[in-house]
Design an enzyme around this catalytic site. Sequence first.
Site, PDB file in Angstrom:
ATOM      1  N   LYS A  98       0.833  -1.209   0.000  1.00 48.55           N
ATOM      2  CA  LYS A  98       0.000   0.000   0.000  1.00 48.55           C
ATOM      3  C   LYS A  98       0.864   1.254   0.000  1.00 48.55           C
ATOM      4  CE  LYS A  98      -3.823   1.844   2.809  1.00 48.55           C
ATOM      5  NZ  LYS A  98      -4.677   1.525   3.989  1.00 48.55           N
ATOM      6  N   SER A 124      -9.304   2.141   3.245  1.00 52.96           N
ATOM      7  CA  SER A 124      -8.349   2.884   2.442  1.00 52.96           C
ATOM      8  C   SER A 124      -7.464   1.977   1.596  1.00 52.96           C
ATOM      9  CB  SER A 124      -7.483   3.780   3.327  1.00 52.96           C
ATOM     10  OG  SER A 124      -6.717   3.046   4.237  1.00 52.96           O
ATOM     11  N   SER A 158      -9.814  -0.179   7.354  1.00 54.33           N
ATOM     12  CA  SER A 158      -9.236  -0.065   6.020  1.00 54.33           C
ATOM     13  C   SER A 158      -8.716  -1.359   5.409  1.00 54.33           C
ATOM     14  CB  SER A 158      -8.112   0.977   6.021  1.00 54.33           C
ATOM     15  OG  SER A 158      -8.625   2.246   6.298  1.00 54.33           O
TER      16      SER A 158
END
Length: 464
Positions: free
Chosen positions: A77, A152, A176
């Site tokens: 990420k 996210s 997330s």
Amino acid sequence: MSRVHAFSDDALGDADAVELADRVRRRETSAAELRNAVAERAALVDPQLRGLALDRIADPVSGERAGPLAGVPTLVKDNTDVRGWPVGNGTTAYVPAPAREHAEVTRQLLATGLDVLGLTRMPEYGLNASTEYAVAEPTRNPWDPRFSAGASSGGSAALVAAGVVPVAHANDGGGSIRIPAAACGLVGLKPTRGRLAPNANGARMPIDLVADGIVSRSVRDTATFLAAADRYRRNPALPPVGLVEGPARRRLRIGLVLDSPTGAQIDAETRTAVTEMAELLGKQGHLVEPATTGIGSRFVDDFLDYWGLLAFSVVTGGRWLHGRTFDPERLDALTHGLADHYRKAMARTPVFLHRLRRVAQSYTELFTRHDVLLSPVLAHTPPEIGWLSPTVGFDELTRRLLDYVAFTPLCNVAGAPAIAVPAGTAANGLPLGVHLSTAAGDERTLLELAFALESDRPWPRIQG
């Protein structure tokens, strides 16, 4: 709208990470062949899904060859340092410089054997529950690109669900990992606070909400990763997880939670999915009974104040974090709106931090009556692109977010583990997910339950 995926009969096939690692060990395929397949798949679907933030497929960072997932491709990420790569945190507010060193989380991923091939997209600083931007194209859901992939860790979830990689790194500060897992039909485990390597962003918070992990298409991938990560860095304050390989025979007391802390109304399809999963757990021999968290509107208000504090820290401290290129004027309206909210709440800081720190104790007490809580992950099915855009007015957007992300933040504040697992599809073809949570340190029970659910009710497949 047709689904967007890249599954084919190439080197990746439809295998999970455990199977691919086994093929690499037996020399039936190689890390290079898997990497080539990732490149071809990404070229096929990413122009539409927009899950990649940085493509380094041709120049990967290789994991430990002795790791249980050696040779398996993955993605990290875009808020986690990989040495030499520019990490952007999903924002255009600064020009990212190459990271000087791997984050400790990255080293833990590499220790499992995973090869890192790039970075995945996320909303600005992970503050939104949809991977959308004020000016850039959003990350889209491969089950239907008109809809959100969640956030996210939205880029990671979209690319795993579409078959580009079998697993991808994710982290979770309010849902997330679990939110995009539910939106994209994946398994998403948020570990106990302190189970994995410390997250640099979380470590700077007054209350560390952030846990790292992966999103995957199989329970055994998540279980294998967690066992390997736990061996790499054991936290002596927590019981070891070990390698969970299937369901247990224990009869558990499962509390069914259908009232959200935010007061959000659960849509009919989500409620049906959760109650059907409760019935399945009952048929497996578990005692399922109604339960409540006892967490009310004050928790929601406190979490919103804390969420604002985090955004305020970005607005006021971004130059310290990112250097002179940081320009707070380029932050999106959600970040500024949250920061403005905190400015009005600033005098309450000692009080809301005190109350949030006490949540762990009250949450732990729930598990004197139940072994596990079962709830929705989200109050409704994934929204269309635009519904959670940072361009929506702040008051309306926060209302929509609190009505959507109704169940996940509690575990972050409590520091407890939770897992999202698929629970079928809605009438519009989008995935539905359910949420299992338990006391700190007991990931083993969650994985054993997830194995049992996967066995009795295999997950829907995007490829039909």
